[in-house]
Design a protein around this motif. Sequence first.
Motif, PDB file in Angstrom:
ATOM      1  N   LEU A 473       0.854  -1.183   0.000  1.00  0.00           N
ATOM      2  CA  LEU A 473       0.000   0.000   0.000  1.00  0.00           C
ATOM      3  C   LEU A 473       0.888   1.230   0.000  1.00  0.00           C
ATOM      4  O   LEU A 473       1.717   1.416   0.897  1.00  0.00           O
ATOM      5  N   GLU A 474       0.735   2.064  -1.008  1.00  0.00           N
ATOM      6  CA  GLU A 474       1.510   3.303  -1.053  1.00  0.00           C
ATOM      7  C   GLU A 474       1.025   4.267   0.037  1.00  0.00           C
ATOM      8  O   GLU A 474      -0.107   4.137   0.526  1.00  0.00           O
ATOM      9  N   PRO A 475       1.846   5.228   0.449  1.00  0.00           N
ATOM     10  CA  PRO A 475       1.377   6.222   1.421  1.00  0.00           C
ATOM     11  C   PRO A 475       0.110   6.916   0.926  1.00  0.00           C
ATOM     12  O   PRO A 475      -0.070   7.141  -0.272  1.00  0.00           O
ATOM     13  N   ALA A 476      -0.768   7.228   1.861  1.00  0.00           N
ATOM     14  CA  ALA A 476      -2.052   7.840   1.500  1.00  0.00           C
ATOM     15  C   ALA A 476      -1.847   9.247   0.944  1.00  0.00           C
ATOM     16  O   ALA A 476      -0.914   9.947   1.334  1.00  0.00           O
ATOM     17  N   PRO A 477      -2.721   9.671   0.044  1.00  0.00           N
ATOM     18  CA  PRO A 477      -2.699  11.079  -0.362  1.00  0.00           C
ATOM     19  C   PRO A 477      -2.901  11.973   0.864  1.00  0.00           C
ATOM     20  O   PRO A 477      -3.693  11.650   1.752  1.00  0.00           O
ATOM     21  N   VAL A 478      -2.182  13.073   0.905  1.00  0.00           N
ATOM     22  CA  VAL A 478      -2.294  13.997   2.036  1.00  0.00           C
ATOM     23  C   VAL A 478      -3.483  14.921   1.795  1.00  0.00           C
ATOM     24  O   VAL A 478      -3.529  15.649   0.795  1.00  0.00           O
ATOM     25  N   SER A 479      -4.448  14.871   2.692  1.00  0.00           N
ATOM     26  CA  SER A 479      -5.631  15.731   2.551  1.00  0.00           C
ATOM     27  C   SER A 479      -5.288  17.168   2.933  1.00  0.00           C
ATOM     28  O   SER A 479      -4.489  17.399   3.843  1.00  0.00           O
ATOM     29  N   PRO A 480      -5.889  18.146   2.269  1.00  0.00           N
ATOM     30  CA  PRO A 480      -5.537  19.544   2.527  1.00  0.00           C
ATOM     31  C   PRO A 480      -5.982  20.023   3.905  1.00  0.00           C
ATOM     32  O   PRO A 480      -7.020  19.588   4.419  1.00  0.00           O
TER      33      PRO A 480
END
Length: 581
Positions: A473-480
């Motif tokens: 699992l790649e690192p999660a997208p960073v939410s703004p």
Amino acid sequence: MTESHHAPLQDEVPSSRQPASSVYSKYKKFVLPLFGLLTLCLAYTSSVTKPASNSVFKGPVSLQCKKPESYRPSFNKSVNLILNDEQFKIDSIKKLSGAIQIPTEINDVNPSPDDDLDYYSEFFKLHKYFEETFPLIHSHLKVEKVNKLGLIYTWEGTDPSLKPILFMAHQDVVPVNREMWDSWEYPPFSGHYEAATDYVWGRGSNDCKNLMLAELEGIEQLLADGYRTKRTVILSMGFDEESSGLMGANALAPFLLEKYGPDSMFSIIDEGAGLLRLDKNLYIAAAVNAEKGYVDVKISVHGHGGHSSVQPDHTTIGVASELIYMMENHPFEYNFSLDNPVYDVLQCAAEHSSYLPPHVRDAILEAPVDENKRKVLTEFAASHPYIRDLIRTTRAVDVINGGVKANALPGLTNFVVNHRVDIHSSVNETVENDLYWAKVIAEKHGYGLSFHDEVIIPETKLGHISLACEKMLEPAPVSPISGHVWDIFAGTVQNLFQNEILAEEEDADVYVTGGLFSGNTDTKYYWDLSRNIYRFVAGIFPFDQLKTIHSVNEHISASSHVSAVAFVYEYIVNVNEYGHD
């Protein structure tokens, strides 16, 4: 893995370095509790009773950690009731307690619901309990089951053009070790309420039946108040989050994606951090907006069996042990970039806490403009066991097997290495580091080396080492943590705690930041549904509560539970009132 498995091995050692143990001794008098296993809220305290200084930082760097604008809902018929009415609190405790009494334990390996429904009998009891406890929800919301046990509750809005709000939680809890049952203050599935401490005890009280019940209670109360939502509200509840959500969230997310499409949710709220008190009157709410990646690598050392009286220089166990030793003594390099959500929490602490040592405070606040200060900050963070693993990829050997008999040489030894991937790294980069050290050991002992089906060094008469990825699992997208959606979320938290819950606490200050988890929640399956994912439970959590999650004496304060109910209530109203797509 989204990147190639077959990037060439580098001749130089991949980025890694020794732990800064000498630096840790310099700072060990300062305590840094993180939010339980996976939280970022900081609470530095000095080893002396008075603050390290009498005021917050007043250096040349402008303050960046500011209070968000409060969002106060005009429809707040029951907010005061939820927070302050004794009978509401008693009823809320009873509802949470009843859910805890249903032992929805989930193991690491579980049968498919299609193969063994009886295995999940407690979950069906929980569903029945929901029907009896929340009659308005079950008469006004559409209830759907996905993969027989996953729950989708849909409260249809009056304006279908608006993006829905999605709340998440999971029905399952980690198992209770029966050998430790007598170590619990109260039986683990009693849901006992202790009035003297205001604690509700039991497995799932803090992970995460509290959030699940808060979401249901908040909506039930809105319905009781006659509220009509313009924006559709969805509850999505998996049933195997504690075993990676392979049958629960992994089915629920595609179900929602097919129905609503990509980027279709206004926001997603799931389990996560809450508020921690840093100083006497200073609180930071860290809404986790990022998660590290994950990869398990199975490494197998293949050799030749035989009688142990004919001893080789190294058995497969010995070769595997040397590889493990090399990996553990060459950890991944610390990478403290200022866009890491950890920095947001540290920055708030530095700007507003009077207990941080001045040199640490200066390093935090001047890091954006001073490279030397940034190095000091990285060194400090890397020296502390509570924060260092949030600024690097980690590597832990968790499973090992080898040999079957004392007088027989082990023909095969294998072990599993679990990695939590830094947010600025990747699965591919992580695996390449493992491959590097495997190559070092293979060449030293004259072994072959392969990765999945690719031969890197041909197998020799002595044997070979093979590597394979088992979970990735790649690192999660960073939410703004800026913009319209964040403003409503943070503004709701700010209003709830600053203006309502802590209103009578003299000089109380609340700040809202982002945060980072080193583990993964069920949100890993929901990335395509929204870029605004916030993992947050609206309560004030002392560290002694958080360290009991997944352990003996798990508990939560009833006041923290009702504050989460109030958050769900206010957030739905605020998004309806102030939100726009």
